[in-house]
Design a protein around this motif. Structure first.
Motif, short mmCIF file in Angstrom:
data_model
loop_
_atom_site.label_atom_id
_atom_site.label_comp_id
_atom_site.label_asym_id
_atom_site.label_seq_id
_atom_site.Cartn_x
_atom_site.Cartn_y
_atom_site.Cartn_z
N LYS A 228 -28.60 -29.16 -17.78
CA LYS A 228 -29.36 -27.97 -18.12
C LYS A 228 -30.05 -27.39 -16.89
O LYS A 228 -30.20 -26.16 -16.78
N GLY A 229 -30.43 -28.25 -15.96
CA GLY A 229 -31.01 -27.73 -14.71
C GLY A 229 -30.03 -26.86 -13.95
O GLY A 229 -30.41 -25.83 -13.38
N ALA A 230 -28.75 -27.27 -13.93
CA ALA A 230 -27.72 -26.45 -13.28
C ALA A 230 -27.55 -25.12 -13.99
O ALA A 230 -27.35 -24.07 -13.35
N ILE A 231 -27.63 -25.15 -15.31
CA ILE A 231 -27.49 -23.91 -16.08
C ILE A 231 -28.68 -22.98 -15.85
O ILE A 231 -28.52 -21.77 -15.69
N VAL A 232 -29.88 -23.54 -15.77
CA VAL A 232 -31.05 -22.72 -15.46
C VAL A 232 -30.93 -22.12 -14.06
O VAL A 232 -31.30 -20.96 -13.84
N ALA B 231 -17.87 -23.55 -17.20
CA ALA B 231 -17.72 -23.58 -18.66
C ALA B 231 -17.85 -25.01 -19.19
O ALA B 231 -18.41 -25.23 -20.28
N GLU B 232 -17.36 -25.98 -18.44
CA GLU B 232 -17.49 -27.37 -18.85
C GLU B 232 -18.95 -27.79 -18.93
O GLU B 232 -19.35 -28.52 -19.84
N ASP B 233 -19.76 -27.35 -17.97
CA ASP B 233 -21.20 -27.65 -18.02
C ASP B 233 -21.85 -27.03 -19.25
O ASP B 233 -22.68 -27.65 -19.92
N ILE B 234 -21.47 -25.78 -19.53
CA ILE B 234 -22.02 -25.10 -20.70
C ILE B 234 -21.62 -25.83 -21.98
O ILE B 234 -22.44 -26.05 -22.88
N ASN B 235 -20.36 -26.25 -22.06
CA ASN B 235 -19.90 -27.00 -23.23
C ASN B 235 -20.66 -28.30 -23.41
O ASN B 235 -21.01 -28.69 -24.52
N GLN B 236 -20.90 -28.98 -22.29
CA GLN B 236 -21.62 -30.25 -22.38
C GLN B 236 -23.01 -30.05 -22.97
O GLN B 236 -23.44 -30.82 -23.85
N LEU B 237 -23.72 -29.03 -22.51
CA LEU B 237 -25.06 -28.77 -23.04
C LEU B 237 -24.99 -28.35 -24.50
O LEU B 237 -25.74 -28.87 -25.35
#
Length: 599
Positions: A397-401, A352-358
């Motif tokens: 974003k690469g991690a999210i993809v 969720a932290e990664d998503i928030n950052q993006l």
């Protein structure tokens, strides 16, 4: 410390596997590195080349280090370069910023001497002081320009009191201070730590792992020796093999440090000296270690086609850093989860932290994922106050993809396949079989192979386009959804970030589309009053204000006082958490189990 002079006579050991390109097969190269003024951050390097046949030779210094996509101009730290042949001075003409041309007509060998200033503390640059030396090989070793495939030996003469060398380079005749590099790609991919580091390690399925801790710290050796093999095992399980005989973690602990740089058989990590004592700090270190160790396969062997053979003189452009780094960022945390060191809740919070950052980065509406990879050379490592408004991190974003692809594959195949299968296939197909890097199209084809569907639309939206990510559609495959904890809030925001470490409100950044952006508040402005009222000692300067309020902000800009009318706009920041959907279906539970590897 006082200056000490050290002299050695080094006897070069010739290896039959030595090869050269456009040069005689019997060319031999050796280096001797001494530290007569370590306290002043210098290394002295003597390079010997024998068996020369050509009439001229170019001596080169790399301008960048693989894994860190920025031209760093390492030659700027070189001084006092001299060349001798047959004991006599030979002219070295500098013909480019990083190239010296030497006339070797009639000479069978030359001796090159130079000094390197090393005082940049990072995982990608050399650092020397009286306590230790970290030699990041690309900014230490000059090489013959037409002999990248030539072997060399490196002899280290330690500064007084230094007793230990840590590197992935092989020892010569069991001598820890003399190492062998079969070619320059391996030398430049093998940092060397010299000093009195705390060395311990473990074995993992026959592979010897060394951990070299520099700078002390609150780390628990026994716990690390217990936990790090679990990370290794999970990553080996993805690719099916560990291609190394030994691997070295060099860890630089400082008051505040971080980051890492991957290498073929080693990595350099930055750790905060006292962070290991907290559970969060320790798990963050394990996540970093998992990231850099995953690079052992992803990018060091399985790589975008542009990243090898390396051009050490120029930028090496690729649109695929989102795979090389972003996928690795995805795996670093899910690997820690698979070991059981991250709970499911812990892992979902990190995600969720990664998503928030993006989602809180205005640049997500400006720069595509492919562009962020290609422009790494001019943007990623040169951020400025406006970077958040114009670009994104190919890590995030690469991690999210990678997450989206993983869930897509698992869902489409009803739990049969996952992103792990893609990575294993690509490693075997391109690194082991074809022995080359992959193109963007080839990676896409591999994902489609295991998803069983065309991904043109996916690529158009999320890799080459700027479409907002439809998180809930993908998370729903596993019976999850995003919940924005700020969705019902209606608070105003100035839309700025401020300089830390001061009790003055000095603007460090202005977010695109926010109140400050629209009204003309600038970076470096010092906000001193709101509606002629001095700022409160603590808390928000606009506490009690409402969205739509018109205020007057007094700033000091370049020594002048200005009053700026500002209309307060709504704070658009999101704060997502990942929740379970009620009444998950059997199909969703199948995806969830495969994704999170639940037992």
């Amino acid at each position: 410390m006082k200056k000490i002079q050290l002299t050695v006579i080094f006897s070069l050991i010739f290896f039959s596997m030595t090869t050269t390109v456009n040069a005689a097969d019997n060319t031999q190269i050796s280096y001797t590195v001494t530290f007569p003024e370590a306290q002043a951050h210098y290394a002295d390097v003597e390079m010997k080349i024998t068996g020369l046949k050509q009439s001229t030779i170019e001596l080169k210094m790399p301008v960048w280090t693989p894994g860190s996509y920025l031209v760093r101009e390492f030659a700027r730290n070189i001084e006092s370069l001299t060349v001798k042949g047959d004991g006599k001075p030979v002219a070295a003409l500098k013909i480019r910023k990083n190239i010296w041309q030497v006339n070797t007509e009639g000479l069978s060998g030359i001796v090159v001497k130079y000094r390197v200033y090393a005082f940049e503390f990072s995982v990608r640059t050399s650092f020397i002081d009286a306590s230790h030396a970290f030699l990041s090989s690309p900014d230490i070793f000059i090489y013959p320009g037409d002999m990248l495939h030539a072997a060399s030996t490196i002899h280290i003469v330690p500064y007084k009191g230094w007793k230990t060398v840590s590197t992935s380079l092989e020892k010569v005749n069991g001598d820890s201070f003399t190492r062998y590099a079969p070619d320059y790609d391996i030398l430049f991919d093998s940092p060397i730590e010299v000093g009195n580091q705390d060395v311990f390690g473990f074995d993992a399925d026959g592979v010897k792992y060394e951990i070299a801790m520099v700078g002390g710290g609150t780390y628990n050796k026994e716990r690390m020796i217990k936990d790090m093999p679990k990370i290794v095992a999970e990553e080996v399980a993805i690719f099916g093999e560990n291609p190394n005989k030994h691997y070295t973690f060099i860890v630089h602990n400082a008051f505040k440090s971080g980051g890492g740089l991957e290498h073929l058989s080693s990595t350099t990590l930055g750790g905060s000296r006292d962070a290991y004592a907290t559970e969060g700090g320790y798990l963050s270190f394990l996540s970093l270690a998992a990231h850099e160790h995953f690079h052992l396969w992803n990018v060091k062997r399985l790589r975008p086609i542009a990243l090898g053979p390396f051009d050490y003189d120029n930028e090496n452009y690729t649109t695929n850093l989102w795979i090389a780094e972003g996928f690795t960022a995805y795996y670093q945390d899910i690997i820690v989860h698979r070991t059981g060191l991250y709970s499911r809740e812990n892992y979902l919070n990190v995600l969720a932290e990664d998503i928030n950052q993006l989602e809180n980065t205005p640049g997500a509406k400006v720069q595509t994922l492919a562009q962020s990879s290609y422009d790494a050379w001019i943007k990623a490592y040169r951020p400025n106050e406006n970077s958040v408004n114009t670009g994104i991190s190919y890590y995030t974003k690469g991690a999210i993809v990678a997450l989206l692809m993983d869930l897509e594959i698992i869902n489409d195949t009803k739990g049969k396949n996952s992103l792990d299968d893609v990575m294993r296939y690509m490693y075997n197909e391109y690194y082991k079989e074809k022995k080359r890097g992959y193109t963007d199209a080839e990676f896409k084809q591999a994902v489609e192979k295991f998803a069983g569907k065309n991904l043109d639309d996916f690529y158009a939206k999320y890799i080459n386009g700027l479409d907002p990510v439809d998180f809930n559609s993908y998370l729903a495959y596993a019976g999850y959804k995003l919940t924005d904890e700020l969705a019902e809030s209606n608070y105003p925001a100035l839309g700025i970030t401020q300089v830390a470490g001061t009790n003055r409100l000095i603007v460090a950044g202005v977010l695109r589309g926010g109140s400050a952006w629209v009204s003309g508040i600038n970076v470096n402005d010092e906000i001193v009053a709101i509606d002629d009222e001095a700022l409160p000692a603590t808390g928000s300067p606009i506490a009690g204000k409402q969205v739509g309020d018109k205020i007057e902000v007094t700033v000091v800009r370049d020594g002048l006082t200005l009053k700026l009318p500002v209309t307060l706009l709504k704070d658009t920041k999101v704060k997502y958490k990942i929740d379970e959907l009620p009444n998950a279906t059997p199909e969703q539970l199948t995806v969830r189990k495969k994704w999170l590897t639940l037992k």
